[in-house]
Design a protein around this motif. Sequence first.
Motif, mmCIF file in Angstrom:
data_model
loop_
_atom_site.group_PDB
_atom_site.id
_atom_site.type_symbol
_atom_site.label_atom_id
_atom_site.label_comp_id
_atom_site.label_asym_id
_atom_site.label_seq_id
_atom_site.Cartn_x
_atom_site.Cartn_y
_atom_site.Cartn_z
ATOM 1 N N LEU A 63 -10.426 -1.750 -1.533
ATOM 2 C CA LEU A 63 -9.335 -2.633 -1.939
ATOM 3 C C LEU A 63 -9.862 -4.017 -2.303
ATOM 4 O O LEU A 63 -9.424 -4.620 -3.289
ATOM 5 N N ALA A 77 -7.999 5.917 -0.927
ATOM 6 C CA ALA A 77 -8.768 4.791 -1.455
ATOM 7 C C ALA A 77 -9.022 4.950 -2.947
ATOM 8 O O ALA A 77 -8.967 3.991 -3.719
ATOM 9 N N LEU A 81 0.827 -1.211 0.000
ATOM 10 C CA LEU A 81 0.000 0.000 0.000
ATOM 11 C C LEU A 81 0.858 1.258 0.000
ATOM 12 O O LEU A 81 0.384 2.338 0.371
ATOM 13 N N LEU A 135 -5.906 -6.837 5.736
ATOM 14 C CA LEU A 135 -5.999 -5.491 5.169
ATOM 15 C C LEU A 135 -6.360 -4.468 6.237
ATOM 16 O O LEU A 135 -5.872 -3.334 6.210
ATOM 17 N N SER A 176 -1.032 2.024 8.378
ATOM 18 C CA SER A 176 -0.850 3.119 7.425
ATOM 19 C C SER A 176 -1.478 4.404 7.947
ATOM 20 O O SER A 176 -0.914 5.502 7.798
ATOM 21 N N TYR A 177 -2.648 4.274 8.573
ATOM 22 C CA TYR A 177 -3.336 5.440 9.124
ATOM 23 C C TYR A 177 -2.502 6.082 10.225
ATOM 24 O O TYR A 177 -2.387 7.316 10.307
ATOM 25 N N SER A 179 -5.935 4.097 -4.784
ATOM 26 C CA SER A 179 -5.430 2.731 -4.623
ATOM 27 C C SER A 179 -5.531 1.927 -5.896
ATOM 28 O O SER A 179 -4.912 0.884 -6.026
ATOM 29 N N LEU A 182 -11.796 2.208 2.872
ATOM 30 C CA LEU A 182 -10.548 1.842 2.195
ATOM 31 C C LEU A 182 -10.425 0.330 2.031
ATOM 32 O O LEU A 182 -10.095 -0.165 0.945
ATOM 33 N N VAL A 183 -10.698 -0.423 3.105
ATOM 34 C CA VAL A 183 -10.605 -1.880 3.031
ATOM 35 C C VAL A 183 -11.607 -2.429 2.020
ATOM 36 O O VAL A 183 -11.287 -3.312 1.211
ATOM 37 N N THR A 223 -4.024 -1.299 6.871
ATOM 38 C CA THR A 223 -4.537 0.067 6.705
ATOM 39 C C THR A 223 -4.508 0.837 8.029
ATOM 40 O O THR A 223 -4.283 2.051 8.033
ATOM 41 N N LEU A 262 -11.567 4.035 7.246
ATOM 42 C CA LEU A 262 -10.805 2.789 7.177
ATOM 43 C C LEU A 262 -11.637 1.665 6.560
ATOM 44 O O LEU A 262 -11.129 0.874 5.760
ATOM 45 N N THR A 298 -7.352 9.476 3.953
ATOM 46 C CA THR A 298 -7.499 8.030 3.774
ATOM 47 C C THR A 298 -8.540 7.724 2.710
ATOM 48 O O THR A 298 -8.362 6.814 1.890
#
Length: 366
Positions: A248, A335, A201, A278, A285-286, A338, A244-245, A282, A241, A331
């Motif tokens: 992905l 996404a 990522l 994931l 990453s956050y 991504s 984003l997951v 993430t 979050l 975030t």
Amino acid sequence: MTVGEQHRPEIVVGLVATPPDHPAEVVARLSGELADRLAERVDADVRWIVRDGWGEVAPRRDGGAEALLDDLVQRRADDRWDVAVCLTDLPLHSDGVPLVAQASARRRVAMVSLPALGWRQLQAVRAVVPDLVGRLLRDTGDQPMSSAGHGSANRVAAIHRAVDDGDAGERRYVGSRLSGRVRLLTGMVRANRPGRALLGLSKLLVGAFGTAAFALTTQTIWQMGDALGAVRLTTIMILSLVALVTWLIVAHDLWEKPDRRTPVELARLFNVGTTLTLGLATAVSYLVLFAGTVLAAALLIDTSVLEQTLQRPVRATDYLTLGWIISSMATVGGAIGSGLEDEETVRAAAYGYHPEPDGYQDRKDR
């Protein structure tokens, strides 16, 4: 080799990793020390020889442990091993509880499901594998084995009880219904290597930093962060979050669908493992994004400028709040970006997907 060593009985133990991904790493670390552990915990009067090899990149899913053991029998016969043990990352069940290991003295093979061992898998494998090898040899009756290390597998935290299947030497080691499932899920995340997903990522994180840098210059964002309370900021963070997951998984087709090869329960476990991996990647990453944004805000936004916008004295927590809302917004922006990630890198986060290693070949002929 001394004269005494030449007259010691020789036993060849085969270790097979399937798929040659995370299990191969465990086998590589275990194989170098297994002979000494077998001498210490099973029988010191035997000259132990350990061979290791790779199994299938995509192991069979539809037959459970029995399918793995049947395949292992053929491998043991082809390579002329006395006994063989397979380490796999497949999450397996027996009568509704996690299956940790299974041994078949009749076939001279055993298997260990690494995810069922939890997070600290290598430490548990060091205890389980010598006991499985000793039990296989004792139950066949072909080799006189000492009682050293007898029952060590039962002392592994992941193993709740052992179940004999009626046939001589057929034994399953299972976990508990509740804690065993929790350990299985954490073990799946460990086997799926969330660090690899985090590195995958990297472009997303760079894009999020770009979005955050732009948002830092917007006074409206400063005022929004000041107006929102901790509950709403937490909700926005969680939603970002989750978004984003979800993005992905959907954009890169990471969701496992049941079919004739993949039972419903196994597909469900794969999807949970992918989502948790994931989610962890993430979340880290956050945190990196949040720390970078707070640092940038403290360096770039003078206190007097922030006080003029908020029309009140500024505290250190205001910079934390500012970094909080900007990280959540960035975030979501990440996404969208991504889709620029390398497809192969992102797909590696899917639990049921195993990329073929560079230069892969079955090591049975080496």
